[in-house]
Design a protein around this motif. Structure first.
Motif, short mmCIF file in Angstrom:
data_model
loop_
_atom_site.label_atom_id
_atom_site.label_comp_id
_atom_site.label_asym_id
_atom_site.label_seq_id
_atom_site.Cartn_x
_atom_site.Cartn_y
_atom_site.Cartn_z
N LEU A 122 0.91 -27.60 26.50
CA LEU A 122 1.40 -26.30 26.02
C LEU A 122 2.69 -25.92 26.73
N HIS A 123 2.74 -26.17 28.02
CA HIS A 123 3.89 -25.80 28.84
C HIS A 123 5.16 -26.48 28.34
N HIS A 124 5.06 -27.75 27.98
CA HIS A 124 6.26 -28.49 27.59
C HIS A 124 6.69 -28.25 26.14
N LYS A 125 6.00 -27.40 25.45
CA LYS A 125 6.48 -26.97 24.14
C LYS A 125 7.65 -26.01 24.30
N ASN A 126 7.73 -25.35 25.47
CA ASN A 126 8.76 -24.34 25.72
C ASN A 126 9.78 -24.74 26.77
N LYS A 127 9.50 -25.81 27.53
CA LYS A 127 10.38 -26.15 28.65
C LYS A 127 10.49 -27.67 28.76
N THR A 128 11.70 -28.15 28.96
CA THR A 128 11.90 -29.59 29.14
C THR A 128 11.43 -30.00 30.53
N PHE A 129 11.17 -31.28 30.69
CA PHE A 129 10.79 -31.80 32.00
C PHE A 129 11.92 -31.56 33.01
N LYS A 130 13.16 -31.74 32.60
CA LYS A 130 14.29 -31.52 33.50
C LYS A 130 14.31 -30.08 34.00
N ASP A 131 14.17 -29.12 33.08
CA ASP A 131 14.15 -27.72 33.48
C ASP A 131 12.98 -27.42 34.42
N GLU A 132 11.84 -27.98 34.10
CA GLU A 132 10.65 -27.78 34.93
C GLU A 132 10.88 -28.33 36.34
N LEU A 146 12.26 -27.65 42.33
CA LEU A 146 13.17 -27.87 43.45
C LEU A 146 13.76 -26.56 43.95
N ASN A 147 14.14 -25.71 43.03
CA ASN A 147 14.70 -24.41 43.42
C ASN A 147 13.64 -23.50 44.04
N ALA A 148 12.46 -23.45 43.45
CA ALA A 148 11.39 -22.59 43.97
C ALA A 148 10.99 -22.98 45.38
N PHE A 149 11.03 -24.28 45.67
CA PHE A 149 10.65 -24.77 46.99
C PHE A 149 11.86 -24.89 47.92
N GLU A 150 13.01 -24.37 47.44
CA GLU A 150 14.25 -24.35 48.22
C GLU A 150 14.62 -25.74 48.76
N ILE A 151 14.54 -26.72 47.85
CA ILE A 151 14.89 -28.09 48.19
C ILE A 151 16.32 -28.34 47.73
N GLU A 152 17.16 -28.69 48.67
CA GLU A 152 18.54 -29.01 48.32
C GLU A 152 18.56 -30.36 47.62
N PHE A 153 19.33 -30.46 46.54
CA PHE A 153 19.38 -31.71 45.78
C PHE A 153 20.75 -31.86 45.13
N GLN A 154 21.04 -33.09 44.78
CA GLN A 154 22.24 -33.40 44.01
C GLN A 154 21.75 -33.95 42.68
N GLU A 155 22.27 -33.39 41.60
CA GLU A 155 21.76 -33.72 40.28
C GLU A 155 21.83 -35.22 39.97
N TYR A 161 21.08 -37.55 41.77
CA TYR A 161 19.98 -38.26 42.42
C TYR A 161 18.60 -37.82 41.92
N LEU A 162 18.58 -37.09 40.83
CA LEU A 162 17.30 -36.72 40.22
C LEU A 162 16.85 -37.85 39.29
N PHE A 163 15.72 -37.65 38.64
CA PHE A 163 15.26 -38.63 37.66
C PHE A 163 16.32 -38.81 36.59
N GLU A 164 16.22 -39.91 35.87
CA GLU A 164 17.10 -40.11 34.72
C GLU A 164 16.64 -39.13 33.64
N PHE A 165 17.49 -38.17 33.33
CA PHE A 165 17.16 -37.20 32.29
C PHE A 165 18.04 -37.47 31.08
N TYR A 166 17.41 -37.51 29.93
CA TYR A 166 18.14 -37.74 28.68
C TYR A 166 17.94 -36.53 27.80
#
Length: 154
Positions: free
Chosen positions: A122-132, A137-146, A148-153
Motif C-alpha cells: 500500500l505504501h509504495h502506491k504513493n511513494k517511490t522506493f527512492k523517495d522512501e 536517510l534524512n529522518a535518521f540524519e545520515i549524511e549521504f551523497q546521491e 552513492y545510493l542504490f541504483e535508482f531508475y
C-alpha cells in the motif's frame, strides 16, 4: 558470572541488482521465509519482513552480537541469492545490489515499524522506493551523497 543483555531493533533495507522487479508475488512468501530462516540460524529474530519486487525491508531484534550487522547482511544476501538462483525463483539470474541501509528504533516504535513494513504494498502506491529511502536517510540524519545510493531508475 554476569551476563550480557541487549535489546536492539534494526530495520534493514536493500535492493535487487539493477533495481529489477525480480521478486514476484508467487515467490515472495518463499523468499521471505528463507531469509527469516537465515536470521534465525544466526541467532536473530525477524519481527517483520516484506520483499517488494525490487527491494526488501527486514525489521529484526539484534540479539546475537557475535555477528556484525554487515556480516549478517552479507550472509543474508549471499545465501538468499544462492537459494533463489538454485530454485529458479526468478526468470533470469538474481542478485542483490551492493550496500544497504540499517536504521535503529526504540522498543516504543516496534509496532509502528512492523505495521509500516507489512503494509509496503500500500505504501509504495504513493511513494517511490527512492523517495522512501531518502526520507529514511534524512529522518535518521545520515549524511549521504546521491551518487552513492542504490541504483535508482526513474
Amino acid at each position: 558470572m554476569p551476563n550480557t543483555y541487549t535489546q536492539i531493533y534494526i530495520q534493514l533495507v536493500f535492493a535487487t541488482k539493477g533495481r529489477d522487479n525480480k521478486i514476484i508475488n508467487s515467490v515472495r512468501d518463499e523468499i521471505e521465509k528463507y531469509i527469516c530462516g537465515i536470521f534465525n540460524n544466526k541467532g536473530q529474530k525477524v519481527l517483520a519482513i516484506y520483499a517488494n519486487p525490487d527491494h526488501v525491508h527486514i525489521f529484526f531484534s539484534y540479539k546475537n552480537l557475535q555477528i556484525t550487522i554487515s556480516d549478517l547482511v552479507k550472509t543474508v544476501k549471499t545465501e538468499s541469492t544462492n537459494f533463489i538462483n538454485e530454485k529458479k525463483l526468478c526468470l533470469n539470474r538474481f542478485g542483490w545490489q551492493q550496500g544497504y541501509g540499517a536504521f535503529s528504533y526504540a522498543k516504543s516504535q516496534k509496532e509502528q515499524v512492523v505495521n509500516y513494513i507489512l503494509n509496503q504494498d500500500l505504501h509504495h502506491k504513493n511513494k517511490t522506493f527512492k523517495d522512501e529511502y531518502i526520507e529514511f536517510l534524512n529522518a535518521f540524519e545520515i549524511e549521504f551523497q546521491e551518487q552513492y545510493l542504490f541504483e535508482f531508475y526513474d
